[in-house]
Scaffold this motif. Structure first.
Motif, mmCIF file in Angstrom:
data_model
loop_
_atom_site.group_PDB
_atom_site.id
_atom_site.type_symbol
_atom_site.label_atom_id
_atom_site.label_comp_id
_atom_site.label_asym_id
_atom_site.label_seq_id
_atom_site.Cartn_x
_atom_site.Cartn_y
_atom_site.Cartn_z
ATOM 1 N N TYR A 129 -5.103 -8.226 -0.624
ATOM 2 C CA TYR A 129 -3.638 -8.309 -0.690
ATOM 3 C C TYR A 129 -3.203 -9.318 -1.745
ATOM 4 O O TYR A 129 -2.214 -9.087 -2.456
ATOM 5 C CB TYR A 129 -3.058 -8.684 0.668
ATOM 6 C CG TYR A 129 -1.542 -8.686 0.652
ATOM 7 C CD1 TYR A 129 -0.837 -7.502 0.510
ATOM 8 C CD2 TYR A 129 -0.818 -9.874 0.737
ATOM 9 C CE1 TYR A 129 0.550 -7.480 0.461
ATOM 10 C CE2 TYR A 129 0.572 -9.871 0.691
ATOM 11 C CZ TYR A 129 1.244 -8.668 0.548
ATOM 12 O OH TYR A 129 2.617 -8.661 0.489
ATOM 13 N N ALA A 130 -3.932 -10.435 -1.841
ATOM 14 C CA ALA A 130 -3.583 -11.422 -2.877
ATOM 15 C C ALA A 130 -3.628 -10.787 -4.259
ATOM 16 O O ALA A 130 -2.753 -11.030 -5.105
ATOM 17 C CB ALA A 130 -4.527 -12.614 -2.790
ATOM 18 N N LYS A 131 -4.633 -9.954 -4.508
ATOM 19 C CA LYS A 131 -4.727 -9.265 -5.793
ATOM 20 C C LYS A 131 -3.628 -8.217 -5.940
ATOM 21 O O LYS A 131 -3.094 -8.013 -7.034
ATOM 22 C CB LYS A 131 -6.098 -8.604 -5.931
ATOM 23 C CG LYS A 131 -7.252 -9.594 -6.051
ATOM 24 C CD LYS A 131 -8.596 -8.870 -6.040
ATOM 25 C CE LYS A 131 -9.747 -9.869 -6.053
ATOM 26 N NZ LYS A 131 -11.066 -9.186 -5.952
ATOM 27 N N ALA A 132 -3.271 -7.555 -4.831
ATOM 28 C CA ALA A 132 -2.251 -6.503 -4.886
ATOM 29 C C ALA A 132 -0.900 -7.050 -5.304
ATOM 30 O O ALA A 132 -0.096 -6.333 -5.916
ATOM 31 C CB ALA A 132 -2.143 -5.808 -3.528
ATOM 32 N N LYS B 277 10.744 -11.186 -10.676
ATOM 33 C CA LYS B 277 11.228 -10.146 -11.572
ATOM 34 C C LYS B 277 11.411 -8.806 -10.851
ATOM 35 O O LYS B 277 12.346 -8.072 -11.113
ATOM 36 C CB LYS B 277 10.256 -9.958 -12.744
ATOM 37 C CG LYS B 277 10.095 -11.202 -13.611
ATOM 38 C CD LYS B 277 9.102 -10.943 -14.738
ATOM 39 C CE LYS B 277 8.907 -12.184 -15.601
ATOM 40 N NZ LYS B 277 7.921 -11.959 -16.673
ATOM 41 N N LYS B 278 10.487 -8.533 -9.982
ATOM 42 C CA LYS B 278 10.537 -7.237 -9.281
ATOM 43 C C LYS B 278 9.990 -7.403 -7.875
ATOM 44 O O LYS B 278 9.400 -8.425 -7.522
ATOM 45 C CB LYS B 278 9.731 -6.188 -10.039
ATOM 46 C CG LYS B 278 8.254 -6.475 -10.143
ATOM 47 C CD LYS B 278 7.552 -5.355 -10.905
ATOM 48 C CE LYS B 278 6.036 -5.568 -10.961
ATOM 49 N NZ LYS B 278 5.639 -6.792 -11.613
ATOM 50 N N GLU B 279 10.245 -6.384 -7.063
ATOM 51 C CA GLU B 279 9.697 -6.358 -5.717
ATOM 52 C C GLU B 279 8.403 -5.541 -5.713
ATOM 53 O O GLU B 279 8.346 -4.460 -6.291
ATOM 54 C CB GLU B 279 10.694 -5.721 -4.736
ATOM 55 C CG GLU B 279 11.944 -6.553 -4.489
ATOM 56 C CD GLU B 279 12.843 -5.910 -3.447
ATOM 57 O OE1 GLU B 279 12.574 -4.741 -3.089
ATOM 58 O OE2 GLU B 279 13.795 -6.556 -2.995
ATOM 59 N N ILE B 280 7.393 -6.080 -5.050
ATOM 60 C CA ILE B 280 6.115 -5.375 -4.921
ATOM 61 C C ILE B 280 5.974 -4.935 -3.469
ATOM 62 O O ILE B 280 5.899 -5.770 -2.561
ATOM 63 C CB ILE B 280 4.933 -6.277 -5.323
ATOM 64 C CG1 ILE B 280 5.081 -6.727 -6.788
ATOM 65 C CG2 ILE B 280 3.601 -5.540 -5.122
ATOM 66 C CD1 ILE B 280 4.031 -7.705 -7.232
ATOM 67 N N HIS B 281 5.974 -3.610 -3.265
ATOM 68 C CA HIS B 281 5.876 -3.050 -1.920
ATOM 69 C C HIS B 281 4.452 -2.573 -1.667
ATOM 70 O O HIS B 281 3.855 -1.882 -2.494
ATOM 71 C CB HIS B 281 6.839 -1.866 -1.749
ATOM 72 C CG HIS B 281 8.277 -2.261 -1.759
ATOM 73 N ND1 HIS B 281 8.976 -2.575 -0.620
ATOM 74 C CD2 HIS B 281 9.145 -2.402 -2.792
ATOM 75 C CE1 HIS B 281 10.220 -2.889 -0.942
ATOM 76 N NE2 HIS B 281 10.350 -2.792 -2.254
ATOM 77 N N THR B 282 3.914 -2.929 -0.536
ATOM 78 C CA THR B 282 2.600 -2.443 -0.131
ATOM 79 C C THR B 282 2.596 -2.183 1.371
ATOM 80 O O THR B 282 3.426 -2.720 2.108
ATOM 81 C CB THR B 282 1.478 -3.459 -0.450
ATOM 82 O OG1 THR B 282 1.760 -4.676 0.229
ATOM 83 C CG2 THR B 282 1.341 -3.699 -1.937
ATOM 84 N N GLU B 283 1.639 -1.382 1.809
ATOM 85 C CA GLU B 283 1.384 -1.220 3.236
ATOM 86 C C GLU B 283 0.419 -2.327 3.634
ATOM 87 O O GLU B 283 -0.688 -2.419 3.094
ATOM 88 C CB GLU B 283 0.775 0.154 3.514
ATOM 89 C CG GLU B 283 0.573 0.475 4.977
ATOM 90 C CD GLU B 283 1.836 0.960 5.661
ATOM 91 O OE1 GLU B 283 1.753 1.342 6.838
ATOM 92 O OE2 GLU B 283 2.910 0.966 5.025
ATOM 93 N N ALA C 26 5.328 -4.256 3.535
ATOM 94 C CA ALA C 26 5.419 -5.662 3.130
ATOM 95 C C ALA C 26 5.987 -5.745 1.717
ATOM 96 O O ALA C 26 5.606 -4.967 0.834
ATOM 97 C CB ALA C 26 4.048 -6.324 3.188
ATOM 98 N N THR C 27 6.895 -6.683 1.513
ATOM 99 C CA THR C 27 7.555 -6.844 0.221
ATOM 100 C C THR C 27 7.345 -8.263 -0.292
ATOM 101 O O THR C 27 7.557 -9.241 0.438
ATOM 102 C CB THR C 27 9.065 -6.574 0.334
ATOM 103 O OG1 THR C 27 9.273 -5.269 0.897
ATOM 104 C CG2 THR C 27 9.735 -6.649 -1.039
ATOM 105 N N PRO D 235 -11.851 2.607 2.858
ATOM 106 C CA PRO D 235 -11.894 1.437 1.966
ATOM 107 C C PRO D 235 -11.237 0.238 2.619
ATOM 108 O O PRO D 235 -10.499 0.359 3.600
ATOM 109 C CB PRO D 235 -11.088 1.917 0.748
ATOM 110 C CG PRO D 235 -10.160 2.959 1.289
ATOM 111 C CD PRO D 235 -10.898 3.635 2.390
ATOM 112 N N ILE D 236 -11.520 -0.943 2.083
ATOM 113 C CA ILE D 236 -10.909 -2.175 2.592
ATOM 114 C C ILE D 236 -9.427 -2.182 2.221
ATOM 115 O O ILE D 236 -9.057 -1.945 1.063
ATOM 116 C CB ILE D 236 -11.628 -3.410 2.030
ATOM 117 C CG1 ILE D 236 -13.055 -3.462 2.577
ATOM 118 C CG2 ILE D 236 -10.878 -4.686 2.372
ATOM 119 C CD1 ILE D 236 -13.900 -4.573 2.003
ATOM 120 N N LYS D 237 -8.576 -2.437 3.199
ATOM 121 C CA LYS D 237 -7.126 -2.413 3.000
ATOM 122 C C LYS D 237 -6.581 -3.842 2.910
ATOM 123 O O LYS D 237 -7.235 -4.814 3.296
ATOM 124 C CB LYS D 237 -6.453 -1.702 4.178
ATOM 125 C CG LYS D 237 -7.004 -0.334 4.501
ATOM 126 C CD LYS D 237 -6.513 0.713 3.558
ATOM 127 C CE LYS D 237 -6.895 2.119 4.040
ATOM 128 N NZ LYS D 237 -6.397 3.177 3.136
#
Length: 814
Positions: free
Chosen positions: A577-580, A532-538, A526-527, A619-621
């Protein structure tokens, strides 16, 4: 001489019936545990050891890492097996294998025999049979290179064609899912040894080219499917590192990381054949993977129980030493040597051990049946088929006899005949009463027992915590049903859902792909663009309709729920995810757009509270829920509360079954209670708890027998002292205190030793859980207090008896 030893031994057993009984019981408990655990460990450690050149056979597996998280898959890309064959040097054979479940139809004249949802079916070709050697009963290993052929194992062939010989079965038709028509081209005998390769139907691999969804996968280098596996046999002298380096080059060439997938890595590597049965990351083919740590733990338990039995024997035997002192003195006076006495006592110990082993062999089948829920079905005491058991029993008799009998034999045989015949066997030997070795053995017994008690309490506490913790969703009174995934008729799921919803006992239904917490998962890259930048996470995700979070009582903390009118581009995310993506306040995430794999865009319309997506070990993902009717594979049902003594749920489930048969008449009906599914996640821990409970009970029992032996030994030595004290006015309570103090101090010392050992071991075990209960101080206090009370109760039988004895009897010989 040996005949005399036996005669003396049986005479001694008859004279000391209680001691003999306790010795046999104590040893038989330890030997029974050892025998059962040997069968379990031997069963697991002999899996797939019989294959030729197994040290050169490997499974190619896929490892992934993303944002610090590791993921493992036993499958590989569909193109890889042939790619290895053509481009990797050092590989002798590369064999593809694709597992699948199918409904099977056997045409028999005008009738048809049907077998629903047959498992252990695979697509393979003749390369598989060049790696794994089967005995061919009909046909040959030259088959399976043409489409629409199948090879059956003998057991399956007889299921499909019970009245035909193997030669007559050749050429018969087997139809899979009414669309894959195959001809039987060979029959092989299934493996008789312990194996994870329990396949029953080998459909020729070229048949995949006529199956659209599988053909597409086998033309792909980038997708990974756990059902698509690859086995290789390396050429002699080839190194694993060299092959894996070539696999890495192929990965870079054909399946490079996608642009923008920073932090994402994947690789193919070789998994040794010997690791397949034990690796929980990849799974053990068609069986659950065995856990080596658990097996080593079982071996430790068996060792400890055996040691307890041996210590118990030593303490009880030395406790009755004074009663045999005159016998020893007379034997020495008549010319008996110390070596002969040692031989006599060791022969007595061996005889007791053999009797204990006999009892153990009788008990073992009952113990296996007792633990049948978590012992493999193939584990059994089969002396004829497994002669290695005789070897183990023989070694056990020798070791236990030596450990149990050597020290008592040395003690008993060293008595001096002059002192013995003057009733002064223990004169001047105050050290005997304070024997360091005997005390050390007793402390060791209670260290083991208290360690088991502490471990049992903590494991039980963690299981209770896991099953009763607020996981972030409702789990009670919820049933879910797996819908037929092959049924593609539009609207059929909705018809079934509406029929169930109309039942008076049903509060709510939801169509979705999975329950909130399970062992399965789906995720995507997910992007988020923050300008300013792209934040990539699973980002893990679940497909669910508008009733999903309401049915499971998942708390919405910002924005709104998804709606039936929403397109597939609306989603809710959790607070993690909101925090990520940079929002401490979940409201800030509302309206933001997320890209999946650079291809699909979703707008965040709501943020829900975190919940545990799997067991507390993980852990919670970061998690998303979005509507996707194509992915709805389950119907989730919230039942109304049952009245006291009512059977509303039974009525509801009967109504659900009726609706199922109306909508899906050709498919099997099965339902699952959600809370039971969560409990199954901790099945291994619950099994550990059961084993520890039994080990704890047995260790306490054996330890208390040993303590009783030490109490008998002490009171026998101090009989005259007790008589003198009573004559001089000592009370019963004072004598009991005198006799018990020393032994209680030993138990207190064992508590001091056991506590740090148990804390360290349990702290290591707890590290497997991302969320766990604290290691509370009261666990150790409760264990120590319980053990102390049990010991005092055990001691009271002998100390009170000694304290109330008539002093005249003890002083008569003075």
């Amino acid at each position: 001489m040996f005949k005399n030893y036996l005669k003396t031994a049986f005479r001694t057993f008859g004279k000391h019936k209680l001691f003999t009984f306790i010795n046999i019981v104590g040893l038989s408990i330890g030997i029974s545990a050892s025998l059962v655990i040997f069968l379990i460990v031997y069963h697991d450690f002999t899996f797939d050891k019989f294959h030729k050149d197994s040290d050169r056979v490997y499974r190619v597996v896929s490892d992934f890492s993303y944002a610090g998280d590791a993921f493992y898959n036993p499958g590989v890309a569909g193109r890889l097996p042939n790619g290895i064959k053509d481009q990797v040097t050092g590989v002798e054979i590369s064999a593809p294998l694709y597992g699948q479940n199918y409904n099977v139809t056997i045409p028999v004249g005008k009738e048809q025999k049907k077998f629903k949802n047959e498992e252990n079916l695979v697509f393979a070709d003749q390369r598989y049979f060049k790696i794994f050697t089967y005995h061919w009963l009909a046909g040959s290993d030259k088959v399976l290179n043409q489409p629409n052929q199948v090879v059956l194992v003998s057991k399956q062939a007889k299921r499909y064609f019970p009245s035909l010989s193997y030669d007559q079965i050749i050429g018969r038709q087997v139809v899979y899912d009414d669309s894959i028509r195959t001809t039987v081209a060979g029959i092989v005998e299934e493996f008789k040894e312990n194996t994870d390769f329990t396949f029953t139907d080998f459909i020729s691999h070229p048949t995949i080219q006529s199956i659209t969804n599988l053909k597409k996968y086998y033309d792909d280098w980038t997708s990974t499917n756990g059902n698509s596996q690859c086995f290789v046999k390396l050429a002699p002298g080839t190194t694993v590192g060299g092959v894996e380096k070539q696999l890495g080059a192929m990965k870079t060439k054909y399946a490079p990381n996608k642009p923008g997938n920073q932090g994402y890595q994947s690789k193919w590597r070789l998994q040794p054949m010997s690791d397949i049965h034990f690796n929980e990351h990849y799974g053990a083919m068609n069986n659950p993977a065995a856990n080596k740590t658990t097996l080593y733990g079982l071996m430790a338990i068996a060792t400890f129980l055996l040691i307890l039995g041996c210590i118990n024997f030593i303490n009880l035997t030395t406790a009755q030493a004074s009663q045999r002192a005159k016998e020893i003195g007379i034997r020495k006076t008549m010319g008996g040597t110390r070596g002969q006495l040692i031989g006599q006592f060791l022969s007595e110990t061996t005889l007791v051990t053999i009797l204990a082993v006999t009892v153990s062999i009788v008990l073992t089948p009952f113990i296996i049946k007792l633990f049948a829920d978590f012992i493999a079905k193939d584990v059994k005491l089969d002396l004829l088929d497994h002669p290695v058991i005789f070897v183990f029993i023989g070694i056990l008799i020798i070791v236990v006899s030596f450990i149990s009998g050597f020290y008592p034999a040395m003690v008993l045989s060293k008595y001096k005949p002059v002192l013995v015949l003057k009733n002064q066997a223990h004169a001047g030997t105050g050290k005997t009463r304070n024997s360091f070795l005997r005390k050390s053995l007793t402390v060791t017994q209670f260290v083991i027992a208290q360690f088991f008690i502490m471990a049992t309490i903590l494991v039980s506490k963690q299981i209770y915590y896991a099953l009763h913790k607020d996981l972030g969703f409702k789990k009670d009174a919820i049933v879910y049903i797996d819908l037929p995934w092959k049924q593609k008729t539009p609207g059929l799921r909705e018809v079934f859902a509406n029929k169930v919803k109309a039942l008076p006992q049903v509060a709510m239904v939801s169509l979705a792909d999975d329950v909130p917490s399970s062992d399965g998962w789906s995720s995507n890259d997910a992007t988020y663009h923050d300008g300013k930048k792209e934040i990539h996470t699973e980002l893990y995700h679940k497909a669910g309709d508008e009733n999903y979070i309401n049915l499971y009582k998942i708390k919405l903390i910002a924005g709104r729920n998804i709606r039936q009118s929403d397109t597939s581009k609306a989603m809710m995310v959790n607070s993690t995810y909101a925090k990520a993506i940079g929002f401490k306040n979940p409201l800030g995430a509302i309206g933001k757009v997320i890209e999946f794999n650079k291809t699909r865009k979703y707008e965040i319309v709501g943020v829900f509270a975190d919940f545990h997506q799997s067991s507390l070990k993980a852990p919670i993902k970061a998690m998303a829920i979005y509507p996707d009717s194509y992915g709805y594979g389950d119907l989730h049902i919230a039942l109304k509360p049952e009245t006291a003594g009512g059977n509303e749920w039974k009525t509801a489930l009967a109504g659900v079954e009726k609706a199922w048969k109306e909508v899906y008449p050709a498919d099997d009906y099965a339902y699952h209670f959600f809370d039971e599914s969560i409990a199954k996640m901790y099945g291994k821990e619950q099994n550990i708890s059961k084993l520890l409970t039994w080990a704890t009970g047995l260790s306490i029992f054996i330890s208390c027998l040993g303590l009783l032996g030490l109490a008998i030994f002490t009171t026998n030595l101090r009989t005259k002292e007790i008589g003198v004290r009573k004559v001089l006015g000592a009370t019963v309570s004072q004598i009991v205190t005198l006799l018990s103090t020393e032994l209680v101090m030993l138990i207190a010392l064992s508590f001091v030793v056991a506590t740090p050992l148990a804390w360290y071991a349990m702290n290591k075990w707890m590290q497997d859980f991302a969320d766990h209960t604290p290691i509370s101080w009261w666990i150790f206090v409760l264990s120590g207090a319980g053990m102390l009370l049990t010991a005092l109760f055990t001691l009271s039988f002998q100390t009170i008896r000694a304290a109330i004895a008539n002093p005249v009897k003890s002083l008569r010989s003075e």
